[in-house]
Structure formats: structure tokens, C-alpha cells
Write a protein that holds these residues in place. Structure first.
Motif, PDB file in Angstrom:
ATOM      1  N   GLU A 102      -0.660  -7.640   4.126  1.00 44.04           N
ATOM      2  CA  GLU A 102      -0.750  -9.028   4.575  1.00 44.04           C
ATOM      3  C   GLU A 102      -1.498  -9.866   3.541  1.00 44.04           C
ATOM      4  O   GLU A 102      -2.558  -9.483   3.059  1.00 44.04           O
ATOM      5  CB  GLU A 102      -1.492  -9.094   5.912  1.00 44.04           C
ATOM      6  CG  GLU A 102      -1.579 -10.494   6.476  1.00 44.04           C
ATOM      7  CD  GLU A 102      -2.241 -10.483   7.844  1.00 44.04           C
ATOM      8  OE1 GLU A 102      -1.512 -10.423   8.841  1.00 44.04           O
ATOM      9  OE2 GLU A 102      -3.469 -10.534   7.867  1.00 44.04           O
ATOM     10  N   GLY A 103      -0.932 -11.000   3.205  1.00 40.73           N
ATOM     11  CA  GLY A 103      -1.584 -11.919   2.262  1.00 40.73           C
ATOM     12  C   GLY A 103      -1.361 -11.578   0.805  1.00 40.73           C
ATOM     13  O   GLY A 103      -1.837 -12.301  -0.068  1.00 40.73           O
ATOM     14  N   ALA A 104      -0.672 -10.481   0.522  1.00 41.50           N
ATOM     15  CA  ALA A 104      -0.436 -10.125  -0.889  1.00 41.50           C
ATOM     16  C   ALA A 104       0.660 -11.008  -1.460  1.00 41.50           C
ATOM     17  O   ALA A 104       1.684 -11.264  -0.827  1.00 41.50           O
ATOM     18  CB  ALA A 104      -0.020  -8.670  -0.999  1.00 41.50           C
ATOM     19  N   LEU A 122       0.877  -1.158   0.000  1.00 43.71           N
ATOM     20  CA  LEU A 122       0.000   0.000   0.000  1.00 43.71           C
ATOM     21  C   LEU A 122       0.921   1.216   0.000  1.00 43.71           C
ATOM     22  O   LEU A 122       1.780   1.346   0.872  1.00 43.71           O
ATOM     23  CB  LEU A 122      -0.900   0.016   1.233  1.00 43.71           C
ATOM     24  CG  LEU A 122      -1.866   1.186   1.331  1.00 43.71           C
ATOM     25  CD1 LEU A 122      -2.920   1.108   0.207  1.00 43.71           C
ATOM     26  CD2 LEU A 122      -2.557   1.198   2.681  1.00 43.71           C
ATOM     27  N   ILE A 123       0.755   2.092  -0.967  1.00 39.35           N
ATOM     28  CA  ILE A 123       1.557   3.304  -1.064  1.00 39.35           C
ATOM     29  C   ILE A 123       0.692   4.461  -0.567  1.00 39.35           C
ATOM     30  O   ILE A 123      -0.420   4.671  -1.048  1.00 39.35           O
ATOM     31  CB  ILE A 123       2.008   3.583  -2.516  1.00 39.35           C
ATOM     32  CG1 ILE A 123       2.593   2.333  -3.176  1.00 39.35           C
ATOM     33  CG2 ILE A 123       2.953   4.774  -2.560  1.00 39.35           C
ATOM     34  CD1 ILE A 123       3.815   1.767  -2.530  1.00 39.35           C
ATOM     35  N   VAL A 124       1.197   5.198   0.406  1.00 42.28           N
ATOM     36  CA  VAL A 124       0.494   6.352   0.958  1.00 42.28           C
ATOM     37  C   VAL A 124       1.369   7.579   0.687  1.00 42.28           C
ATOM     38  O   VAL A 124       2.545   7.595   1.046  1.00 42.28           O
ATOM     39  CB  VAL A 124       0.254   6.205   2.474  1.00 42.28           C
ATOM     40  CG1 VAL A 124      -0.469   7.421   3.031  1.00 42.28           C
ATOM     41  CG2 VAL A 124      -0.524   4.931   2.772  1.00 42.28           C
ATOM     42  N   LYS A 156       2.450  -8.250   9.841  1.00 41.98           N
ATOM     43  CA  LYS A 156       3.129  -8.072  11.123  1.00 41.98           C
ATOM     44  C   LYS A 156       4.630  -8.228  10.915  1.00 41.98           C
ATOM     45  O   LYS A 156       5.067  -9.051  10.123  1.00 41.98           O
ATOM     46  CB  LYS A 156       2.617  -9.083  12.134  1.00 41.98           C
ATOM     47  CG  LYS A 156       1.177  -8.801  12.493  1.00 41.98           C
ATOM     48  CD  LYS A 156       0.651  -9.776  13.492  1.00 41.98           C
ATOM     49  CE  LYS A 156      -0.748  -9.314  13.797  1.00 41.98           C
ATOM     50  NZ  LYS A 156      -1.661 -10.310  14.148  1.00 41.98           N
ATOM     51  N   ASP A 157       5.394  -7.434  11.642  1.00 44.43           N
ATOM     52  CA  ASP A 157       6.859  -7.442  11.551  1.00 44.43           C
ATOM     53  C   ASP A 157       7.337  -7.175  10.127  1.00 44.43           C
ATOM     54  O   ASP A 157       8.361  -7.705   9.709  1.00 44.43           O
ATOM     55  CB  ASP A 157       7.437  -8.768  12.072  1.00 44.43           C
ATOM     56  CG  ASP A 157       7.055  -9.019  13.514  1.00 44.43           C
ATOM     57  OD1 ASP A 157       6.993  -8.048  14.284  1.00 44.43           O
ATOM     58  OD2 ASP A 157       6.802 -10.183  13.862  1.00 44.43           O
ATOM     59  N   SER A 158       6.597  -6.386   9.379  1.00 41.04           N
ATOM     60  CA  SER A 158       7.000  -6.098   8.009  1.00 41.04           C
ATOM     61  C   SER A 158       7.898  -4.865   7.969  1.00 41.04           C
ATOM     62  O   SER A 158       7.952  -4.079   8.908  1.00 41.04           O
ATOM     63  CB  SER A 158       5.778  -5.890   7.120  1.00 41.04           C
ATOM     64  OG  SER A 158       5.023  -4.798   7.597  1.00 41.04           O
ATOM     65  N   GLN A 159       8.592  -4.715   6.880  1.00 38.12           N
ATOM     66  CA  GLN A 159       9.496  -3.597   6.672  1.00 38.12           C
ATOM     67  C   GLN A 159       8.729  -2.434   6.047  1.00 38.12           C
ATOM     68  O   GLN A 159       8.583  -2.347   4.847  1.00 38.12           O
ATOM     69  CB  GLN A 159      10.670  -4.031   5.765  1.00 38.12           C
ATOM     70  CG  GLN A 159      11.726  -2.975   5.587  1.00 38.12           C
ATOM     71  CD  GLN A 159      12.465  -2.650   6.879  1.00 38.12           C
ATOM     72  OE1 GLN A 159      12.589  -3.492   7.766  1.00 38.12           O
ATOM     73  NE2 GLN A 159      12.959  -1.449   6.986  1.00 38.12           N
ATOM     74  N   ILE A 160       8.220  -1.543   6.873  1.00 41.56           N
ATOM     75  CA  ILE A 160       7.507  -0.358   6.406  1.00 41.56           C
ATOM     76  C   ILE A 160       8.552   0.742   6.224  1.00 41.56           C
ATOM     77  O   ILE A 160       9.386   0.962   7.093  1.00 41.56           O
ATOM     78  CB  ILE A 160       6.433   0.075   7.418  1.00 41.56           C
ATOM     79  CG1 ILE A 160       5.409  -1.055   7.576  1.00 41.56           C
ATOM     80  CG2 ILE A 160       5.767   1.370   6.986  1.00 41.56           C
ATOM     81  CD1 ILE A 160       4.482  -0.874   8.736  1.00 41.56           C
ATOM     82  N   THR A 161       8.491   1.423   5.093  1.00 38.78           N
ATOM     83  CA  THR A 161       9.457   2.480   4.829  1.00 38.78           C
ATOM     84  C   THR A 161       8.738   3.798   4.588  1.00 38.78           C
ATOM     85  O   THR A 161       7.607   3.824   4.114  1.00 38.78           O
ATOM     86  CB  THR A 161      10.341   2.148   3.614  1.00 38.78           C
ATOM     87  OG1 THR A 161       9.515   2.024   2.456  1.00 38.78           O
ATOM     88  CG2 THR A 161      11.122   0.862   3.828  1.00 38.78           C
ATOM     89  N   LYS A 215      -4.911  -5.070   5.583  1.00 38.34           N
ATOM     90  CA  LYS A 215      -4.175  -5.511   6.763  1.00 38.34           C
ATOM     91  C   LYS A 215      -2.681  -5.405   6.479  1.00 38.34           C
ATOM     92  O   LYS A 215      -2.216  -5.769   5.406  1.00 38.34           O
ATOM     93  CB  LYS A 215      -4.536  -6.945   7.127  1.00 38.34           C
ATOM     94  CG  LYS A 215      -5.925  -7.065   7.684  1.00 38.34           C
ATOM     95  CD  LYS A 215      -6.118  -8.391   8.356  1.00 38.34           C
ATOM     96  CE  LYS A 215      -7.509  -8.380   8.967  1.00 38.34           C
ATOM     97  NZ  LYS A 215      -7.611  -9.269  10.072  1.00 38.34           N
ATOM     98  N   VAL A 216      -1.974  -4.923   7.481  1.00 38.16           N
ATOM     99  CA  VAL A 216      -0.528  -4.759   7.367  1.00 38.16           C
ATOM    100  C   VAL A 216       0.149  -6.030   7.855  1.00 38.16           C
ATOM    101  O   VAL A 216      -0.250  -6.596   8.874  1.00 38.16           O
ATOM    102  CB  VAL A 216      -0.065  -3.548   8.210  1.00 38.16           C
ATOM    103  CG1 VAL A 216       1.439  -3.402   8.168  1.00 38.16           C
ATOM    104  CG2 VAL A 216      -0.755  -2.288   7.731  1.00 38.16           C
TER     105      VAL A 216
END
Length: 124
Positions: free
Chosen positions: A116-118, A37-39, A96-101, A93-94
Motif C-alpha cells: 500500500e502506498g508504493a 513485498l516478495i516472500v 486492499k483488493d490487490s492482486q496477490i499471487t 501494509k498490503v
């Protein structure tokens, strides 16, 4: 006496205008790309070290930013927001423990959030 009343009314209107913008700004665009997801948020005029981004366990993205404005002289009008507090409930859903930049460049904050799930599928 009338000058004082007019000045105070003008000051209050400016405060209300700034407070209004602090609640609706920044404009935000969101889209999905490659399992993320790009914000994108416009935060022109804020320093990178005064921007705070976090994601809560309730799947809310929170963007906070603050700035101080320097003025020369005593007469000024402030309508630009001095603080930003934007809460965005994420539509996915994000992981968990993902690398958000997050990257801040030329007044634009770009946040990349793994979904999540992608699953990326290679097209041949």
C-alpha cells in the motif's frame, strides 16, 4: 522390558523433534522489489494442492501446508514436518483488493504482495 522403554523414549523424542520443526519451518525470506513485498518459503516435499496461503485483516501472512508420508515396512523415524502453520506479521501494509499471487515451483513458494502506498518511479 528395557527394549520397550527405549523404543518408547525414541518414539517420543522423534515426535518432539518433528513438532519442533513444524513450528520453526519453513525458513522464510522477505524483500521489497518494485512496489511489492516478495516472500519466499521453502516447502520441499509438500504438494501444491495441500498448501494454503492467506492474509488476515491484521496484516498477518499465514501459510498452512500438510503432507502424508508413505512408508514400506514397520520401522521408521519421522523428523520432517507433516504440517506447517507459519504466521508472519508483514512489515508493510498490503493494498486492499490487490492482486496477490503465489507460485509453487521445485519446493519453493513465492508470494508477491503489492504494498500500500508504493509508487514506482521511472529513472531516466
Amino acid at each position: 522390558m528395557m527394549d520397550v522403554i527405549i523404543r518408547e523414549i525414541g518414539r517420543k523424542v522423534n515426535e518432539l523433534t518433528r513438532e519442533f520443526y513444524e513450528t520453526i519451518i519453513p525458513p522464510v525470506d522477505m524483500y521489497e522489489e518494485g512496489g511489492e513485498l516478495i516472500v519466499i518459503a521453502d516447502l520441499a516435499g509438500f504438494n501444491k494442492d495441500k498448501i494454503n496461503v492467506r492474509i488476515t485483516s491484521q496484516n498477518d501472512l499465514i501459510i498452512n501446508a500438510e503432507r502424508e508420508l508413505q512408508y514400506i515396512g514397520t520401522k521408521y523415524t519421522v523428523q520432517r514436518p507433516l504440517r506447517i502453520h507459519k504466521v508472519i506479521h508483514l512489515p508493510v501494509k498490503v493494498r486492499k483488493d490487490s492482486q496477490i499471487t503465489a507460485k509453487y515451483e521445485n519446493g519453493v513458494l513465492t508470494i508477491r504482495i503489492p504494498i500500500e502506498g508504493a509508487v514506482s518511479v521511472k529513472v531516466e
